[in-house]
Design a protein around this motif. Structure first.
Motif, short mmCIF file in Angstrom:
data_model
loop_
_atom_site.label_atom_id
_atom_site.label_comp_id
_atom_site.label_asym_id
_atom_site.label_seq_id
_atom_site.Cartn_x
_atom_site.Cartn_y
_atom_site.Cartn_z
N VAL A 12 33.48 46.11 48.51
CA VAL A 12 32.20 46.63 48.12
C VAL A 12 31.36 47.22 49.36
CG1 VAL A 12 30.09 46.02 46.92
CG2 VAL A 12 32.20 45.27 46.00
N SER A 13 30.89 48.29 49.23
CA SER A 13 30.02 49.01 50.45
C SER A 13 28.87 48.45 50.33
CB SER A 13 29.97 50.52 50.30
OG SER A 13 31.20 51.11 50.21
N GLN A 14 28.27 48.38 51.85
CA GLN A 14 26.72 47.78 52.06
C GLN A 14 25.99 48.86 52.30
OE1 GLN A 14 26.28 44.24 51.66
NE2 GLN A 14 28.09 44.31 50.86
N PHE A 15 24.83 48.86 51.83
CA PHE A 15 23.80 49.97 52.08
C PHE A 15 22.62 49.28 52.37
CE2 PHE A 15 26.67 51.44 48.59
CZ PHE A 15 27.05 52.59 49.18
N PRO A 16 22.51 48.93 53.66
CA PRO A 16 21.22 48.21 54.01
C PRO A 16 20.07 48.82 54.11
CG PRO A 16 22.79 48.84 56.15
CD PRO A 16 23.32 49.00 54.65
N MET A 17 20.10 50.05 54.03
CA MET A 17 18.58 51.04 54.40
C MET A 17 18.24 51.33 52.96
SD MET A 17 18.99 53.51 57.56
CE MET A 17 17.48 54.22 57.13
N LEU A 18 19.12 50.79 51.73
CA LEU A 18 18.78 51.46 50.57
C LEU A 18 17.47 50.78 50.00
CD1 LEU A 18 19.37 52.99 48.10
CD2 LEU A 18 20.95 51.24 47.03
N GLN A 19 17.34 49.24 50.13
CA GLN A 19 16.34 48.49 49.63
C GLN A 19 15.00 49.07 50.41
OE1 GLN A 19 16.90 47.95 46.97
NE2 GLN A 19 16.32 45.84 46.52
N ILE A 21 14.29 52.12 51.67
CA ILE A 21 14.05 53.35 51.06
C ILE A 21 13.07 53.29 49.86
CG2 ILE A 21 14.95 55.79 50.39
CD1 ILE A 21 17.01 55.47 52.51
N ILE A 22 13.77 52.35 48.89
CA ILE A 22 13.46 52.04 47.75
C ILE A 22 12.04 51.68 47.82
CG2 ILE A 22 13.31 50.70 45.57
CD1 ILE A 22 16.24 51.15 45.65
N SER A 23 11.65 50.72 48.59
CA SER A 23 10.27 50.32 48.85
C SER A 23 9.35 51.12 49.17
CB SER A 23 10.40 48.74 49.42
OG SER A 23 10.73 49.16 50.71
N LEU A 24 9.80 51.83 50.01
CA LEU A 24 8.83 53.00 50.71
C LEU A 24 8.49 54.02 49.58
CD1 LEU A 24 10.55 53.62 54.30
CD2 LEU A 24 8.35 52.50 53.80
N LYS A 25 9.39 54.31 48.90
CA LYS A 25 9.43 55.48 47.85
C LYS A 25 8.51 54.97 46.68
CE LYS A 25 12.66 56.48 44.95
NZ LYS A 25 12.60 56.65 43.75
N ASP A 26 8.34 53.46 46.28
CA ASP A 26 7.86 53.05 45.31
C ASP A 26 6.11 53.55 44.99
OD1 ASP A 26 7.62 51.15 42.87
OD2 ASP A 26 6.39 49.66 44.16
N PRO A 27 5.26 53.25 46.06
CA PRO A 27 3.93 53.78 45.96
C PRO A 27 3.92 55.25 45.44
CG PRO A 27 4.26 52.63 48.17
CD PRO A 27 5.57 52.84 47.43
N TYR A 28 4.84 56.05 46.12
CA TYR A 28 4.78 57.62 45.61
C TYR A 28 5.25 57.56 44.09
CZ TYR A 28 4.02 58.34 50.44
OH TYR A 28 3.89 58.34 51.86
N ASP A 29 6.10 56.83 43.81
CA ASP A 29 6.35 56.80 42.28
C ASP A 29 5.35 56.51 41.24
OD1 ASP A 29 9.16 57.99 42.68
OD2 ASP A 29 10.18 55.80 42.52
N LYS A 30 4.65 55.16 41.82
CA LYS A 30 3.52 54.91 41.08
C LYS A 30 2.69 55.88 40.94
CE LYS A 30 4.14 49.85 41.75
NZ LYS A 30 3.45 48.76 42.40
#
Length: 125
Positions: A12-19, A21-30
């Motif tokens: 299984v690949s690890q994506f350390p920056m994914l979380q 990126i998701i947390s940085l994008k969350d306010p814009y989504d909201k």
């Protein structure tokens, strides 16, 4: 991708920056979701038929949208354009709040066709 890797028996690949990126994008989504949702529903509430509207649900949605925009105004203090969208939307919500008492009255489930007939709006019922 991780599910597919597991199904195929790969490591299984690890994506350390994914979380991050998701947390940085969350306010814009909201911001964009709340703006779009309020814009769409405001048109429906103001220009559509009022029969079938639930004033309590509308009030709750408006209050939730207002709180979300209030929080986003603070979080976008340094981001000019998103802050403008948050300010604009919150201002629109504030203006719409003035209509809530009228919606409470005309969406009252106690109003029956005979009441609308007395008011002269039976053709809309």
């Amino acid at each position: 991708l991780n599910k597919e890797e597991q199904l195929l028996g790969f490591e299984v690949s690890q994506f350390p920056m994914l979380q991050q990126i998701i947390s940085l994008k969350d306010p814009y989504d909201k911001l964009w979701f709340t703006f779009h949702n309020f814009q769409t529903k405001e048109t429906q509430w103001m220009k559509g038929p009022f029969l079938g509207l639930n004033a309590e649900e509308i009030n709750e949605e408006v209050q939730n949208s207002w709180r979300t925009m209030h929080k986003l105004q603070k979080s976008f203090a340094d981001a000019i354009n998103p802050r403008k969208v948050a300010d604009f939307t919150k201002h629109k919500i504030d203006r719409f709040k003035n209509h809530l008492p009228v919606l409470q009255i005309i969406c009252n489930p106690g109003l029956k066709p005979r009441h609308w007939k007395l008011v002269g709006y039976m053709e809309y019922y």
